[in-house]
Design a protein around this motif. Structure first.
Motif, PDB file in Angstrom:
ATOM      1  N   GLU A  47       4.893   8.586   1.359  1.00  0.00           N
ATOM      2  CA  GLU A  47       5.007   8.516  -0.099  1.00  0.00           C
ATOM      3  C   GLU A  47       3.897   9.336  -0.739  1.00  0.00           C
ATOM      4  O   GLU A  47       2.746   9.284  -0.309  1.00  0.00           O
ATOM      5  CB  GLU A  47       4.877   7.039  -0.508  1.00  0.00           C
ATOM      6  N   SER A  48       4.231  10.094  -1.755  1.00  0.00           N
ATOM      7  CA  SER A  48       3.217  10.865  -2.480  1.00  0.00           C
ATOM      8  C   SER A  48       2.503   9.979  -3.488  1.00  0.00           C
ATOM      9  O   SER A  48       3.000   8.904  -3.863  1.00  0.00           O
ATOM     10  CB  SER A  48       3.853  12.047  -3.209  1.00  0.00           C
ATOM     11  N   PHE A  49       1.364  10.450  -3.966  1.00  0.00           N
ATOM     12  CA  PHE A  49       0.649   9.675  -4.973  1.00  0.00           C
ATOM     13  C   PHE A  49       1.421   9.652  -6.289  1.00  0.00           C
ATOM     14  O   PHE A  49       1.395   8.645  -7.000  1.00  0.00           O
ATOM     15  CB  PHE A  49      -0.764  10.222  -5.192  1.00  0.00           C
ATOM     16  N   SER A  50       2.122  10.724  -6.608  1.00  0.00           N
ATOM     17  CA  SER A  50       2.951  10.720  -7.823  1.00  0.00           C
ATOM     18  C   SER A  50       4.009   9.622  -7.751  1.00  0.00           C
ATOM     19  O   SER A  50       4.274   8.934  -8.748  1.00  0.00           O
ATOM     20  CB  SER A  50       3.633  12.084  -8.010  1.00  0.00           C
ATOM     21  N   ALA A  57      -2.529   9.639 -17.618  1.00  0.00           N
ATOM     22  CA  ALA A  57      -3.151  10.831 -17.056  1.00  0.00           C
ATOM     23  C   ALA A  57      -2.246  11.477 -16.017  1.00  0.00           C
ATOM     24  O   ALA A  57      -1.275  10.879 -15.543  1.00  0.00           O
ATOM     25  CB  ALA A  57      -4.495  10.462 -16.415  1.00  0.00           C
ATOM     26  N   SER A  58      -2.577  12.697 -15.643  1.00  0.00           N
ATOM     27  CA  SER A  58      -1.852  13.367 -14.574  1.00  0.00           C
ATOM     28  C   SER A  58      -2.214  12.735 -13.234  1.00  0.00           C
ATOM     29  O   SER A  58      -3.394  12.447 -12.983  1.00  0.00           O
ATOM     30  CB  SER A  58      -2.228  14.852 -14.537  1.00  0.00           C
ATOM     31  N   PRO A  59      -1.249  12.521 -12.364  1.00  0.00           N
ATOM     32  CA  PRO A  59      -1.573  12.010 -11.026  1.00  0.00           C
ATOM     33  C   PRO A  59      -2.547  12.905 -10.267  1.00  0.00           C
ATOM     34  O   PRO A  59      -3.141  12.470  -9.278  1.00  0.00           O
ATOM     35  CB  PRO A  59      -0.210  11.952 -10.328  1.00  0.00           C
ATOM     36  N   ALA A  60      -2.729  14.141 -10.733  1.00  0.00           N
ATOM     37  CA  ALA A  60      -3.646  15.057 -10.058  1.00  0.00           C
ATOM     38  C   ALA A  60      -5.101  14.588 -10.117  1.00  0.00           C
ATOM     39  O   ALA A  60      -5.934  15.067  -9.346  1.00  0.00           O
ATOM     40  CB  ALA A  60      -3.537  16.457 -10.668  1.00  0.00           C
ATOM     41  N   VAL A  61      -5.411  13.632 -10.993  1.00  0.00           N
ATOM     42  CA  VAL A  61      -6.801  13.162 -11.092  1.00  0.00           C
ATOM     43  C   VAL A  61      -7.130  12.116 -10.026  1.00  0.00           C
ATOM     44  O   VAL A  61      -8.268  11.667  -9.945  1.00  0.00           O
ATOM     45  CB  VAL A  61      -7.105  12.585 -12.493  1.00  0.00           C
ATOM     46  N   PHE A  62      -6.155  11.740  -9.188  1.00  0.00           N
ATOM     47  CA  PHE A  62      -6.391  10.610  -8.291  1.00  0.00           C
ATOM     48  C   PHE A  62      -7.588  10.782  -7.359  1.00  0.00           C
ATOM     49  O   PHE A  62      -8.264   9.801  -7.062  1.00  0.00           O
ATOM     50  CB  PHE A  62      -5.127  10.266  -7.504  1.00  0.00           C
ATOM     51  N   PRO A  63      -7.950  12.015  -6.896  1.00  0.00           N
ATOM     52  CA  PRO A  63      -9.119  12.090  -6.017  1.00  0.00           C
ATOM     53  C   PRO A  63     -10.434  11.782  -6.730  1.00  0.00           C
ATOM     54  O   PRO A  63     -11.455  11.567  -6.083  1.00  0.00           O
ATOM     55  CB  PRO A  63      -9.102  13.546  -5.517  1.00  0.00           C
ATOM     56  N   ARG A  64     -10.405  11.748  -8.059  1.00  0.00           N
ATOM     57  CA  ARG A  64     -11.625  11.522  -8.830  1.00  0.00           C
ATOM     58  C   ARG A  64     -11.862  10.045  -9.153  1.00  0.00           C
ATOM     59  O   ARG A  64     -12.818   9.704  -9.851  1.00  0.00           O
ATOM     60  CB  ARG A  64     -11.572  12.317 -10.135  1.00  0.00           C
ATOM     61  N   ASP A  89       1.927  15.550  -5.429  1.00  0.00           N
ATOM     62  CA  ASP A  89       3.330  15.506  -5.015  1.00  0.00           C
ATOM     63  C   ASP A  89       3.499  15.658  -3.504  1.00  0.00           C
ATOM     64  O   ASP A  89       4.609  15.530  -2.984  1.00  0.00           O
ATOM     65  CB  ASP A  89       4.135  16.591  -5.737  1.00  0.00           C
ATOM     66  N   ALA A  90       2.410  15.951  -2.803  1.00  0.00           N
ATOM     67  CA  ALA A  90       2.471  16.075  -1.345  1.00  0.00           C
ATOM     68  C   ALA A  90       2.436  14.682  -0.722  1.00  0.00           C
ATOM     69  O   ALA A  90       1.800  13.772  -1.243  1.00  0.00           O
ATOM     70  CB  ALA A  90       1.305  16.918  -0.833  1.00  0.00           C
ATOM     71  N   ALA A  91       3.129  14.546   0.410  1.00  0.00           N
ATOM     72  CA  ALA A  91       3.192  13.241   1.064  1.00  0.00           C
ATOM     73  C   ALA A  91       3.056  13.418   2.567  1.00  0.00           C
ATOM     74  O   ALA A  91       3.472  14.444   3.115  1.00  0.00           O
ATOM     75  CB  ALA A  91       4.517  12.545   0.753  1.00  0.00           C
ATOM     76  N   PRO A  92       2.477  12.434   3.244  1.00  0.00           N
ATOM     77  CA  PRO A  92       2.503  12.470   4.706  1.00  0.00           C
ATOM     78  C   PRO A  92       3.952  12.494   5.184  1.00  0.00           C
ATOM     79  O   PRO A  92       4.850  12.017   4.492  1.00  0.00           O
ATOM     80  CB  PRO A  92       1.820  11.152   5.110  1.00  0.00           C
ATOM     81  N   ASP A 129       0.832  -1.203   0.000  1.00  0.00           N
ATOM     82  CA  ASP A 129       0.000   0.000   0.000  1.00  0.00           C
ATOM     83  C   ASP A 129       0.868   1.254   0.000  1.00  0.00           C
ATOM     84  O   ASP A 129       2.078   1.214   0.279  1.00  0.00           O
ATOM     85  CB  ASP A 129      -0.905  -0.015   1.235  1.00  0.00           C
ATOM     86  N   LEU A 130       0.247   2.383  -0.328  1.00  0.00           N
ATOM     87  CA  LEU A 130       0.899   3.676  -0.198  1.00  0.00           C
ATOM     88  C   LEU A 130       1.493   3.804   1.204  1.00  0.00           C
ATOM     89  O   LEU A 130       0.866   3.429   2.198  1.00  0.00           O
ATOM     90  CB  LEU A 130      -0.134   4.783  -0.421  1.00  0.00           C
ATOM     91  N   ASN A 131       2.698   4.313   1.287  1.00  0.00           N
ATOM     92  CA  ASN A 131       3.346   4.535   2.576  1.00  0.00           C
ATOM     93  C   ASN A 131       2.789   5.815   3.193  1.00  0.00           C
ATOM     94  O   ASN A 131       3.039   6.911   2.699  1.00  0.00           O
ATOM     95  CB  ASN A 131       4.861   4.637   2.378  1.00  0.00           C
ATOM     96  N   TYR A 132       2.021   5.661   4.271  1.00  0.00           N
ATOM     97  CA  TYR A 132       1.375   6.805   4.905  1.00  0.00           C
ATOM     98  C   TYR A 132       2.251   7.477   5.960  1.00  0.00           C
ATOM     99  O   TYR A 132       1.801   8.409   6.633  1.00  0.00           O
ATOM    100  CB  TYR A 132       0.046   6.376   5.522  1.00  0.00           C
ATOM    101  N   GLY A 133       3.483   7.035   6.109  1.00  0.00           N
ATOM    102  CA  GLY A 133       4.401   7.686   7.023  1.00  0.00           C
ATOM    103  C   GLY A 133       3.849   7.792   8.430  1.00  0.00           C
ATOM    104  O   GLY A 133       3.313   6.829   8.987  1.00  0.00           O
ATOM    105  N   SER A 134       3.955   8.983   9.006  1.00  0.00           N
ATOM    106  CA  SER A 134       3.516   9.196  10.387  1.00  0.00           C
ATOM    107  C   SER A 134       1.997   9.140  10.542  1.00  0.00           C
ATOM    108  O   SER A 134       1.498   9.132  11.668  1.00  0.00           O
ATOM    109  CB  SER A 134       4.033  10.547  10.897  1.00  0.00           C
TER     110      SER A 134
END
Length: 204
Positions: A114-117, A169-176, A107-110, A77-82
């Motif tokens: 890890e970021s979604f990009s 696609a751009s990773p920016a679409v991930f919330p959709r 590009d933001a990450a916890p 899974d995505l690494n959610y860090g802290s």
């Protein structure tokens, strides 16, 4: 001859239903029941090479589906860090700006995560490696014109990343992109590259 991959998101966990970020949670009784019920409706290919995330919930989902799977750390899974194991509601109160940035900026990450990009790149590398392996296997099979199937039991975040990669696609679409527990998506690779197909009736 197309390479065909089926990606399956694991059954639900108590942490998901409580609004917590994952922390290698196992399936609870409800999740096990959902996965067992899905076994009768998710008709996965008998000849598939099956891979699974190292997470307990994914491994237990694979077992409930009757699949003998090889653990692949790249499917983690995505690494959610802290934020791992934390309640979303608590983070809304404690770190609203960081949480808002994470939900809008790929590009933001916890913190420490890890970021979604980054996840899209990781999943894209895995998909392309699987395609190369499929084609290598298929070329050695002289009695068939069909590439072998690949099934991966993993996380909703990785299914979202796979769709983004397949569509270029751009990773920016991930919330959709919404992926529920035990969802199945199908990807195929041909001369055009990766394409996203509706999961066939035989596979859902």
């Amino acid at each position: 001859m197309d390479a065909r991959l089926l990606l399956v998101s694991h059954a639900s966990t108590a942490a998901q239903r409580a609004g917590r970020f994952p922390a290698d949670d196992p399936l609870d009784a409800r999740g096990h029941a959902e996965a067992e019920a899905a076994r009768t409706r998710v008709a996965l290919p008998d000849d598939a090479a099956v891979f699974v995330s190292p997470a307990a919930c994914a491994r237990e989902t694979a077992l409930a589906l009757g699949l003998a799977a090889t653990i692949d750390d790249t499917l983690a899974d995505l690494n959610y860090g802290s934020w791992q194991g934390r309640r979303l509601a608590d983070l809304v109160a404690e770190a609203p700006e960081a949480l808002a940035a994470w939900t809008r900026d790929p590009d933001a990450a916890p913190h420490g995560g890890e970021s979604f990009s980054q996840l899209v790149k990781r999943m894209g590398t895995w998909l392309d490696a699987r395609h190369a392996a499929i084609m290598g296997t298929a070329s050695s099979l002289s009695n068939t014109n069909r590439a072998p199937h690949v099934v991966a039991i993993t996380h909703a975040t990785l299914l979202r990343a796979a769709v983004v990669h397949a569509l270029g696609a751009s990773p920016a679409v991930f919330p959709r992109i919404e992926i529920g527990p035990l969802s199945v998506i199908e990807l195929r690779h041909s001369q055009r590259g990766w394409t996203w197909w509706p999961a066939s009736p035989a596979s859902i």
